[in-house]
Each structure stands twice: as structure tokens, then as C-alpha cells.
Design a protein around this motif. Sequence first.
Motif, PDB file in Angstrom:
ATOM      1  N   MET A  38      -6.677 -15.494   4.759  1.00  0.00           N
ATOM      2  CA  MET A  38      -6.412 -14.202   5.385  1.00  0.00           C
ATOM      3  C   MET A  38      -6.557 -13.059   4.377  1.00  0.00           C
ATOM      4  SD  MET A  38      -3.826 -12.926   8.224  1.00  0.00           S
ATOM      5  CE  MET A  38      -4.387 -14.280   9.148  1.00  0.00           C
ATOM      6  N   GLU A  39      -6.025 -13.237   3.184  1.00  0.00           N
ATOM      7  CA  GLU A  39      -6.083 -12.179   2.173  1.00  0.00           C
ATOM      8  C   GLU A  39      -7.505 -11.946   1.668  1.00  0.00           C
ATOM      9  OE1 GLU A  39      -3.618  -9.966   1.152  1.00  0.00           O
ATOM     10  OE2 GLU A  39      -2.925 -10.843   3.032  1.00  0.00           O
ATOM     11  N   ILE A  40      -8.240 -13.014   1.449  1.00  0.00           N
ATOM     12  CA  ILE A  40      -9.636 -12.855   0.998  1.00  0.00           C
ATOM     13  C   ILE A  40     -10.445 -12.103   2.041  1.00  0.00           C
ATOM     14  CG2 ILE A  40     -11.792 -14.115   0.562  1.00  0.00           C
ATOM     15  CD1 ILE A  40     -10.035 -16.275  -0.840  1.00  0.00           C
ATOM     16  N   VAL A  41     -10.310 -12.504   3.299  1.00  0.00           N
ATOM     17  CA  VAL A  41     -11.102 -11.872   4.357  1.00  0.00           C
ATOM     18  C   VAL A  41     -10.666 -10.438   4.579  1.00  0.00           C
ATOM     19  CG1 VAL A  41     -11.683 -11.950   6.817  1.00  0.00           C
ATOM     20  CG2 VAL A  41     -11.651 -14.062   5.477  1.00  0.00           C
ATOM     21  N   ASP A  42      -9.369 -10.219   4.735  1.00  0.00           N
ATOM     22  CA  ASP A  42      -8.961  -8.860   5.090  1.00  0.00           C
ATOM     23  C   ASP A  42      -9.195  -7.872   3.952  1.00  0.00           C
ATOM     24  OD1 ASP A  42      -6.517  -7.196   4.396  1.00  0.00           O
ATOM     25  OD2 ASP A  42      -5.446  -9.053   4.685  1.00  0.00           O
ATOM     26  N   ASN A  43      -8.970  -8.280   2.717  1.00  0.00           N
ATOM     27  CA  ASN A  43      -9.251  -7.372   1.601  1.00  0.00           C
ATOM     28  C   ASN A  43     -10.749  -7.213   1.382  1.00  0.00           C
ATOM     29  OD1 ASN A  43      -6.659  -6.389   0.316  1.00  0.00           O
ATOM     30  ND2 ASN A  43      -6.244  -8.564   0.606  1.00  0.00           N
ATOM     31  N   GLY A  44     -11.510  -8.264   1.639  1.00  0.00           N
ATOM     32  CA  GLY A  44     -12.972  -8.151   1.565  1.00  0.00           C
ATOM     33  C   GLY A  44     -13.508  -7.151   2.568  1.00  0.00           C
ATOM     34  N   VAL A  45     -12.964  -7.190   3.784  1.00  0.00           N
ATOM     35  CA  VAL A  45     -13.382  -6.234   4.815  1.00  0.00           C
ATOM     36  C   VAL A  45     -13.018  -4.819   4.388  1.00  0.00           C
ATOM     37  CG1 VAL A  45     -12.967  -5.472   7.199  1.00  0.00           C
ATOM     38  CG2 VAL A  45     -13.366  -7.894   6.719  1.00  0.00           C
ATOM     39  N   LEU A  46     -11.806  -4.635   3.871  1.00  0.00           N
ATOM     40  CA  LEU A  46     -11.389  -3.298   3.418  1.00  0.00           C
ATOM     41  C   LEU A  46     -12.324  -2.758   2.331  1.00  0.00           C
ATOM     42  CD1 LEU A  46      -7.490  -3.517   3.305  1.00  0.00           C
ATOM     43  CD2 LEU A  46      -8.903  -2.165   4.875  1.00  0.00           C
ATOM     44  N   LEU A  47     -12.753  -3.654   1.436  1.00  0.00           N
ATOM     45  CA  LEU A  47     -13.675  -3.224   0.379  1.00  0.00           C
ATOM     46  C   LEU A  47     -15.039  -2.837   0.933  1.00  0.00           C
ATOM     47  CD1 LEU A  47     -12.788  -5.852  -2.372  1.00  0.00           C
ATOM     48  CD2 LEU A  47     -12.339  -3.377  -2.456  1.00  0.00           C
ATOM     49  N   LEU A  48     -15.420  -3.435   2.056  1.00  0.00           N
ATOM     50  CA  LEU A  48     -16.733  -3.156   2.643  1.00  0.00           C
ATOM     51  C   LEU A  48     -16.761  -1.922   3.542  1.00  0.00           C
ATOM     52  CD1 LEU A  48     -17.869  -6.788   3.538  1.00  0.00           C
ATOM     53  CD2 LEU A  48     -18.692  -5.355   1.662  1.00  0.00           C
ATOM     54  N   VAL A  49     -15.616  -1.515   4.064  1.00  0.00           N
ATOM     55  CA  VAL A  49     -15.576  -0.334   4.940  1.00  0.00           C
ATOM     56  C   VAL A  49     -15.669   0.911   4.064  1.00  0.00           C
ATOM     57  CG1 VAL A  49     -14.188   1.001   6.576  1.00  0.00           C
ATOM     58  CG2 VAL A  49     -14.251  -1.495   6.751  1.00  0.00           C
ATOM     59  N   PRO A  50     -16.727   1.700   4.231  1.00  0.00           N
ATOM     60  CA  PRO A  50     -16.891   2.898   3.393  1.00  0.00           C
ATOM     61  C   PRO A  50     -15.694   3.850   3.472  1.00  0.00           C
ATOM     62  CG  PRO A  50     -18.882   2.473   4.672  1.00  0.00           C
ATOM     63  CD  PRO A  50     -17.812   1.539   5.194  1.00  0.00           C
ATOM     64  N   GLY A  51     -15.127   4.175   2.318  1.00  0.00           N
ATOM     65  CA  GLY A  51     -14.032   5.127   2.219  1.00  0.00           C
ATOM     66  C   GLY A  51     -12.652   4.552   2.494  1.00  0.00           C
ATOM     67  N   ALA A  52     -12.559   3.307   2.940  1.00  0.00           N
ATOM     68  CA  ALA A  52     -11.255   2.743   3.304  1.00  0.00           C
ATOM     69  C   ALA A  52     -10.324   2.654   2.104  1.00  0.00           C
ATOM     70  CB  ALA A  52     -11.425   1.368   3.940  1.00  0.00           C
ATOM     71  N   MET A  53     -10.841   2.298   0.957  1.00  0.00           N
ATOM     72  CA  MET A  53      -9.993   2.129  -0.219  1.00  0.00           C
ATOM     73  C   MET A  53      -9.502   3.463  -0.776  1.00  0.00           C
ATOM     74  SD  MET A  53      -9.555  -1.047  -0.449  1.00  0.00           S
ATOM     75  CE  MET A  53      -8.620  -1.033  -1.952  1.00  0.00           C
ATOM     76  N   ASP A  54     -10.179   4.530  -0.445  1.00  0.00           N
ATOM     77  CA  ASP A  54      -9.766   5.849  -0.925  1.00  0.00           C
ATOM     78  C   ASP A  54      -8.996   6.643   0.123  1.00  0.00           C
ATOM     79  OD1 ASP A  54     -10.931   5.488  -3.463  1.00  0.00           O
ATOM     80  OD2 ASP A  54     -12.910   5.948  -2.621  1.00  0.00           O
ATOM     81  N   MET A 113       0.825  -1.211   0.000  1.00  0.00           N
ATOM     82  CA  MET A 113       0.000   0.000   0.000  1.00  0.00           C
ATOM     83  C   MET A 113       0.856   1.256   0.000  1.00  0.00           C
ATOM     84  SD  MET A 113      -3.139  -1.112   2.403  1.00  0.00           S
ATOM     85  CE  MET A 113      -4.078  -2.582   2.029  1.00  0.00           C
ATOM     86  N   ILE A 114       1.960   1.205   0.725  1.00  0.00           N
ATOM     87  CA  ILE A 114       2.874   2.356   0.743  1.00  0.00           C
ATOM     88  C   ILE A 114       3.471   2.565  -0.652  1.00  0.00           C
ATOM     89  CG2 ILE A 114       5.124   3.151   1.599  1.00  0.00           C
ATOM     90  CD1 ILE A 114       4.349   1.875   4.316  1.00  0.00           C
ATOM     91  N   ILE A 115       3.927   1.485  -1.276  1.00  0.00           N
ATOM     92  CA  ILE A 115       4.522   1.589  -2.618  1.00  0.00           C
ATOM     93  C   ILE A 115       3.484   2.068  -3.634  1.00  0.00           C
ATOM     94  CG2 ILE A 115       5.518   0.258  -4.535  1.00  0.00           C
ATOM     95  CD1 ILE A 115       6.870  -1.510  -2.364  1.00  0.00           C
ATOM     96  N   GLY A 116       2.302   1.435  -3.619  1.00  0.00           N
ATOM     97  CA  GLY A 116       1.243   1.812  -4.561  1.00  0.00           C
ATOM     98  C   GLY A 116       0.816   3.260  -4.403  1.00  0.00           C
ATOM     99  N   THR A 117       0.698   3.698  -3.154  1.00  0.00           N
ATOM    100  CA  THR A 117       0.306   5.088  -2.889  1.00  0.00           C
ATOM    101  C   THR A 117       1.411   6.054  -3.322  1.00  0.00           C
ATOM    102  OG1 THR A 117      -1.072   4.395  -1.034  1.00  0.00           O
ATOM    103  CG2 THR A 117      -0.424   6.702  -1.083  1.00  0.00           C
ATOM    104  N   LEU A 177      -2.494   7.132   3.425  1.00  0.00           N
ATOM    105  CA  LEU A 177      -1.695   6.588   4.520  1.00  0.00           C
ATOM    106  C   LEU A 177      -1.705   7.474   5.767  1.00  0.00           C
ATOM    107  CD1 LEU A 177       1.395   5.325   2.499  1.00  0.00           C
ATOM    108  CD2 LEU A 177      -0.471   3.956   3.426  1.00  0.00           C
ATOM    109  N   GLY A 178      -1.912   8.746   5.604  1.00  0.00           N
ATOM    110  CA  GLY A 178      -1.952   9.665   6.737  1.00  0.00           C
ATOM    111  C   GLY A 178      -3.317   9.746   7.404  1.00  0.00           C
ATOM    112  N   ASP A 179      -4.312   9.072   6.858  1.00  0.00           N
ATOM    113  CA  ASP A 179      -5.678   9.110   7.407  1.00  0.00           C
ATOM    114  C   ASP A 179      -5.876   8.039   8.476  1.00  0.00           C
ATOM    115  OD1 ASP A 179      -6.271  11.094   5.564  1.00  0.00           O
ATOM    116  OD2 ASP A 179      -7.239   9.713   4.151  1.00  0.00           O
ATOM    117  N   GLY A 180      -6.547   8.421   9.549  1.00  0.00           N
ATOM    118  CA  GLY A 180      -6.887   7.466  10.595  1.00  0.00           C
ATOM    119  C   GLY A 180      -7.796   6.364  10.071  1.00  0.00           C
ATOM    120  N   LEU A 181      -8.651   6.716   9.099  1.00  0.00           N
ATOM    121  CA  LEU A 181      -9.558   5.716   8.518  1.00  0.00           C
ATOM    122  C   LEU A 181      -8.768   4.580   7.868  1.00  0.00           C
ATOM    123  CD1 LEU A 181     -12.356   4.684   7.701  1.00  0.00           C
ATOM    124  CD2 LEU A 181     -12.224   6.168   5.682  1.00  0.00           C
TER     125      LEU A 181
END
Length: 188
Positions: free
Chosen positions: A128-144, A70-74, A147-151
Motif C-alpha cells: 500500500m505504501e509503495i503504491v500510494d506514495n509512488g502515485v503521489l510522486l507521479l501526480v504533477p505538483g502533488a508533492m508541493d 503530512m500535517i506534522i511535516g507541513t 494541506l489547503g490545496d484541492g490538489l
Amino acid sequence: MEQHGPHDEHRSQHRTGHPDGRGDHARHDEHGGHTGHGDHDAHATTGWATAVRATLHCLTGCAIGEVLGMIIGTALGWGNAPTMALAIALAFLFGYSLTLRSVTRAGLGLRAAVGVALAADTLSITVMEIVDNGVLLLVPGAMDAHLGDGLFWGALAFAFLVAFLVTTPVNKWLIGRGKGHAVVHRYH
């Protein structure tokens, strides 16, 4: 005056191995309720504590890989899909690497160590990857979130927690069948 309870005699027999104190451990299985230490060892390697340790091992590799991805991609200004793909690839890389490190330290050759790492970690990391990335996709705004955001960090921590809770029973099931991290424990 010393008092002896009903269990003191059994403890004495257990220490010496025989009621007359001869120390004959070959007759150990005659004591009621003892079927041998093999049952204790099997229970210890298939218990929840072992599954939790295996899942924490998996989570460590996944977390290192995902955060780095995520750091590299960002930093490179990539979109969500390529950043997530990099994070997942690095999660597998670091997850396998941790296992490779431990089994090669135990004296296993690299080729055999790769086989052990693949057998030990593939299903665990995948879940682990399916669940954790699935959760990230479901949390509103998490994907956007940046790195400096608490969200970002809060959603990631929550996703890892949910993934840990889902993956631990999977690892217990695998270990109980002599698969997953049970393969790694043969080299410790």
C-alpha cells in the motif's frame, strides 16, 4: 393445493438430515453435491469480500498515519523527503496498532499480538505504501501542494484508491495461503 418441486424433497432432507426425517446429521455428506461445510468456510475466508475488508483495514491505518505525518511535516516546515518518511512510518505504526487493538481485545497477550500484527500487516502495508506514495510522486505538483490545496487531497484520494485496487489482490493471495489477515481471523 400445495405443490412440491424437485428441490422441496432435498430441502426437507437437508433440514432433517435424512430422507426418513430421523434428523441424522452424521449422514449429511450422502446428499449429492454436498462435501461438507468445511469447504464453505474455507471459501468464505479466502474470498474477495474478506480481502476487501482486510485491505480497508490496512487502508484505514495507512490513511491515518499518512495524513497525520503530512500535517506534522507541513506544520514543522519540513521538506518532501522527511515528511514522506514520517508519513510512511506513521502509516506502519497505525496499521499495526489497529490489528494489535483487535487481537488483544480477543484475549491475545501483547507479545503474541505483536507477532500476529507483523505477520498480518507487513506485506499489505508495504504494498500500500509503495503504491500510494509512488502515485503521489507521479501526480504533477502533488508533492508541493499544501494541506489547503484541492490538489493535495485529490491526489491523496486518488493514490489511496490505486493502492487499494493493487493491494486487495495481494491480500486475497495472502489470505488464501493462510497468511496476512488470515492470521488475524483466527482470533475473531
